[in-house]
Design a protein around this motif. Structure first.
Motif, PDB file in Angstrom:
ATOM      1  N   ASP A  48     -52.235 -58.475  74.918  1.00  0.00           N
ATOM      2  CA  ASP A  48     -53.225 -57.440  74.625  1.00  0.00           C
ATOM      3  C   ASP A  48     -54.623 -58.050  74.532  1.00  0.00           C
ATOM      4  O   ASP A  48     -55.452 -57.615  73.742  1.00  0.00           O
ATOM      5  CB  ASP A  48     -52.875 -56.706  73.328  1.00  0.00           C
ATOM      6  CG  ASP A  48     -53.533 -55.328  73.252  1.00  0.00           C
ATOM      7  OD1 ASP A  48     -54.003 -54.839  74.301  1.00  0.00           O
ATOM      8  OD2 ASP A  48     -53.575 -54.749  72.149  1.00  0.00           O
TER       9      ASP A  48
ATOM     10  N   PRO B 290     -62.678 -48.446  68.122  1.00  0.00           N
ATOM     11  CA  PRO B 290     -62.382 -49.815  67.681  1.00  0.00           C
ATOM     12  C   PRO B 290     -63.492 -50.771  68.079  1.00  0.00           C
ATOM     13  O   PRO B 290     -64.191 -50.552  69.077  1.00  0.00           O
ATOM     14  CB  PRO B 290     -61.072 -50.148  68.418  1.00  0.00           C
ATOM     15  CG  PRO B 290     -61.058 -49.230  69.604  1.00  0.00           C
ATOM     16  CD  PRO B 290     -61.742 -47.979  69.151  1.00  0.00           C
TER      17      PRO B 290
ATOM     18  N   TYR C 102     -49.228 -60.654  70.524  1.00  0.00           N
ATOM     19  CA  TYR C 102     -50.642 -60.322  70.665  1.00  0.00           C
ATOM     20  C   TYR C 102     -51.243 -60.824  71.983  1.00  0.00           C
ATOM     21  O   TYR C 102     -52.297 -60.360  72.406  1.00  0.00           O
ATOM     22  CB  TYR C 102     -51.436 -60.920  69.499  1.00  0.00           C
ATOM     23  CG  TYR C 102     -50.930 -60.473  68.147  1.00  0.00           C
ATOM     24  CD1 TYR C 102     -51.277 -59.236  67.627  1.00  0.00           C
ATOM     25  CD2 TYR C 102     -50.092 -61.294  67.386  1.00  0.00           C
ATOM     26  CE1 TYR C 102     -50.806 -58.821  66.389  1.00  0.00           C
ATOM     27  CE2 TYR C 102     -49.615 -60.889  66.153  1.00  0.00           C
ATOM     28  CZ  TYR C 102     -49.969 -59.655  65.658  1.00  0.00           C
ATOM     29  OH  TYR C 102     -49.501 -59.242  64.447  1.00  0.00           O
TER      30      TYR C 102
ATOM     31  N   GLU D 154     -54.726 -52.328  62.752  1.00  0.00           N
ATOM     32  CA  GLU D 154     -53.948 -51.135  63.082  1.00  0.00           C
ATOM     33  C   GLU D 154     -53.276 -51.327  64.442  1.00  0.00           C
ATOM     34  O   GLU D 154     -53.878 -51.891  65.365  1.00  0.00           O
ATOM     35  CB  GLU D 154     -54.862 -49.907  63.127  1.00  0.00           C
ATOM     36  CG  GLU D 154     -55.470 -49.531  61.786  1.00  0.00           C
ATOM     37  CD  GLU D 154     -54.415 -49.093  60.783  1.00  0.00           C
ATOM     38  OE1 GLU D 154     -53.373 -48.548  61.222  1.00  0.00           O
ATOM     39  OE2 GLU D 154     -54.615 -49.302  59.567  1.00  0.00           O
ATOM     40  N   PRO D 155     -52.027 -50.865  64.588  1.00  0.00           N
ATOM     41  CA  PRO D 155     -51.293 -51.093  65.838  1.00  0.00           C
ATOM     42  C   PRO D 155     -52.033 -50.655  67.091  1.00  0.00           C
ATOM     43  O   PRO D 155     -51.934 -51.293  68.145  1.00  0.00           O
ATOM     44  CB  PRO D 155     -50.006 -50.278  65.638  1.00  0.00           C
ATOM     45  CG  PRO D 155     -49.811 -50.257  64.154  1.00  0.00           C
ATOM     46  CD  PRO D 155     -51.189 -50.188  63.572  1.00  0.00           C
ATOM     47  N   ASP D 156     -52.794 -49.557  66.991  1.00  0.00           N
ATOM     48  CA  ASP D 156     -53.508 -49.075  68.176  1.00  0.00           C
ATOM     49  C   ASP D 156     -54.895 -49.695  68.304  1.00  0.00           C
ATOM     50  O   ASP D 156     -55.672 -49.295  69.175  1.00  0.00           O
ATOM     51  CB  ASP D 156     -53.616 -47.547  68.150  1.00  0.00           C
ATOM     52  CG  ASP D 156     -54.336 -47.026  66.910  1.00  0.00           C
ATOM     53  OD1 ASP D 156     -54.512 -47.819  65.944  1.00  0.00           O
ATOM     54  OD2 ASP D 156     -54.732 -45.847  66.895  1.00  0.00           O
ATOM     55  N   GLU D 157     -55.222 -50.664  67.432  1.00  0.00           N
ATOM     56  CA  GLU D 157     -56.538 -51.312  67.498  1.00  0.00           C
ATOM     57  C   GLU D 157     -56.404 -52.830  67.553  1.00  0.00           C
ATOM     58  O   GLU D 157     -57.290 -53.564  67.135  1.00  0.00           O
ATOM     59  CB  GLU D 157     -57.387 -50.911  66.286  1.00  0.00           C
ATOM     60  CG  GLU D 157     -57.780 -49.445  66.262  1.00  0.00           C
ATOM     61  CD  GLU D 157     -58.769 -49.130  65.151  1.00  0.00           C
ATOM     62  OE1 GLU D 157     -59.175 -50.073  64.439  1.00  0.00           O
ATOM     63  OE2 GLU D 157     -59.133 -47.944  64.993  1.00  0.00           O
ATOM     64  N   ARG D 158     -55.296 -53.316  68.081  1.00  0.00           N
ATOM     65  CA  ARG D 158     -55.058 -54.761  68.113  1.00  0.00           C
ATOM     66  C   ARG D 158     -55.584 -55.427  69.377  1.00  0.00           C
ATOM     67  O   ARG D 158     -55.382 -56.623  69.571  1.00  0.00           O
ATOM     68  CB  ARG D 158     -53.560 -55.046  67.958  1.00  0.00           C
ATOM     69  CG  ARG D 158     -53.054 -54.759  66.559  1.00  0.00           C
ATOM     70  CD  ARG D 158     -51.594 -55.124  66.383  1.00  0.00           C
ATOM     71  NE  ARG D 158     -51.176 -54.865  65.012  1.00  0.00           N
ATOM     72  CZ  ARG D 158     -49.940 -55.027  64.562  1.00  0.00           C
ATOM     73  NH1 ARG D 158     -48.983 -55.458  65.386  1.00  0.00           N
ATOM     74  NH2 ARG D 158     -49.643 -54.773  63.300  1.00  0.00           N
ATOM     75  N   HIS D 159     -56.251 -54.671  70.210  1.00  0.00           N
ATOM     76  CA  HIS D 159     -56.771 -55.254  71.453  1.00  0.00           C
ATOM     77  C   HIS D 159     -57.849 -56.286  71.142  1.00  0.00           C
ATOM     78  O   HIS D 159     -58.740 -56.049  70.317  1.00  0.00           O
ATOM     79  CB  HIS D 159     -57.352 -54.166  72.350  1.00  0.00           C
ATOM     80  CG  HIS D 159     -57.916 -54.692  73.626  1.00  0.00           C
ATOM     81  ND1 HIS D 159     -57.127 -55.178  74.652  1.00  0.00           N
ATOM     82  CD2 HIS D 159     -59.199 -54.828  74.055  1.00  0.00           C
ATOM     83  CE1 HIS D 159     -57.891 -55.580  75.641  1.00  0.00           C
ATOM     84  NE2 HIS D 159     -59.159 -55.377  75.309  1.00  0.00           N
TER      85      HIS D 159
END
Length: 365
Positions: free
Chosen positions: A86, A28, A83, A53-58
């Motif tokens: 994160d 990411p 958000y 994407e849920p696993d790339e919301r950082h």
């Protein structure tokens, strides 16, 4: 060609809301959110973040550049959203960071909650605050000062503004600054600035650029956190609402530190929505760019100012591109083919009012 830096200027009415990504291999991207626009921007920002994407919301860094309502308004609901937790670090100069309050550590919610309470709102959970600065203020020190922030496996980030003097001024005028932020939050407009937008013929840009204009002196704008982001050979300046002389001095300081006569950049997000008070020839000469970003729909203050864009076109290297996140009567005039032909520049606009504009800077290293 691979993209190094992607700058998305969301539609935020008269304010700023930027999503900046630096591409890193197959993983990411490093991601930074800069401001949230006025309060009504939050639904658009939330919709944009939901597309990740849920696993790339950082989000590595969220920056609240200063306390003006057209920058901080959308960040307050963001802090209460899914958000907020994160985010790796929040950069914001709140009350504990002002010179008279001393060096005080705390959470970003503790600082923003003081602002939020005055606006009749509430902030969210306890979150990291100015961790990159040891919990202290984002303060470049004297004029021409700057701060380089290490980012492991990420971009090179340099803070260009504010100086200690600008934070001292904000300290003295804090109450007035909060009052103005409240006005924007509540949708109030001062009578002295609620005037019709008068569009004058552009004509000779040299004459337009040469008009005498006063410098910006407002305390919140002067306290803006402005940044230089560099990644894989690409460079972008994110000017927030910073003062032109402060930005110019810091850019000269960075160039001198690197043994360069000037710091050439790929993109410059023009300060204060391309206000004539902030966009000066000296600033533009300190960071000659190929792309210039303008974030505003012209609400209230009728930005961008003709003088500012004329200075850009005449001072920039040959063939600059103006990027607008709104097509309005004021910005559309700059897409005149006769001006293109005479002055050798071009302008880009979003496909729709809901999309904003996106600039992708290619990697060269």
């Amino acid at each position: 060609m691979d993209t190094a830096i992607r700058i998305e200027v969301l539609p935020a009415r008269l304010g700023d809301c930027l999503l900046v990504e630096c591409v890193r291999g197959s993983g990411p991207p490093w991601r930074m959110l800069v401001d949230g626009g006025p309060p009504g921007t939050w639904p658009r920002l939330e919709k944009r973040l939901s597309r990740l994407e849920p696993d790339e919301r950082h989000i590595d860094v969220a920056v609240v550049t200063h306390i003006d309502g057209d920058h901080i308004g959308g960040m307050l609901p963001f802090l209460r959203s899914e958000y907020a937790e994160d985010v790796g670090d929040y950069w914001f100069n709140g009350p504990p960071h002002l010179p008279s309050r001393g060096r005080v550590q705390g959470s970003v919610a503790e600082g923003l909650s003081l602002v939020a309470a005055l606006l009749g709102e509430s902030a969210g959970p306890v979150l990291p605050w100015n961790r990159a600065f040891g919990g202290g203020p984002v303060d470049t020190g004297d004029e021409s000062g700057f701060i380089e922030v290490p980012v492991p496996d990420g971009p090179r980030v340099t803070v260009l503004s504010p100086t200690h003097e600008r934070l001292e001024v904000l300290d003295r005028e804090w109450s007035e600054a909060i009052d103005q932020a409240r006005r924007v939050w509540q949708g109030a407009v001062r009578p002295d600035i609620a005037r019709p937008d008068i569009l004058e013929p552009l004509g000779d840009l040299a004459a337009v650029a040469a008009r005498k204009t006063a410098d910006d002196t407002t305390a919140p704008n002067g306290s803006s956190i402005a940044l230089l982001v560099e990644h894989r050979g690409a460079r972008a300046v994110l000017g927030a609402d910073a003062f032109g002389p402060v930005l110019g001095a810091a850019l000269h300081g960075v160039a001198a530190h690197r043994g360069l006569p000037a710091l050439e950049v790929d993109a410059l997000k023009l300060p204060h929505h391309a206000s004539r008070r902030n966009v000066t020839e000296a600033l533009l000469e300190a960071a000659p760019a190929r792309h210039y970003l303008v974030s505003t729909n012209g609400d209230t203050y009728h930005h961008p100012d003709d003088e500012a864009l004329a200075r850009v076109i005449l001072t920039a290297p040959d063939g600059p591109t103006l990027w607008f996140n709104y097509r309005t009567q004021r910005t559309a005039r700059w897409a005149d083919p006769a001006l293109y032909e005479r002055y050798g520049y071009c302008a880009c606009f979003p496909e729709s009012p809901e999309t904003g504009t996106v600039l992708e800077l290619p990697a060269t290293a």
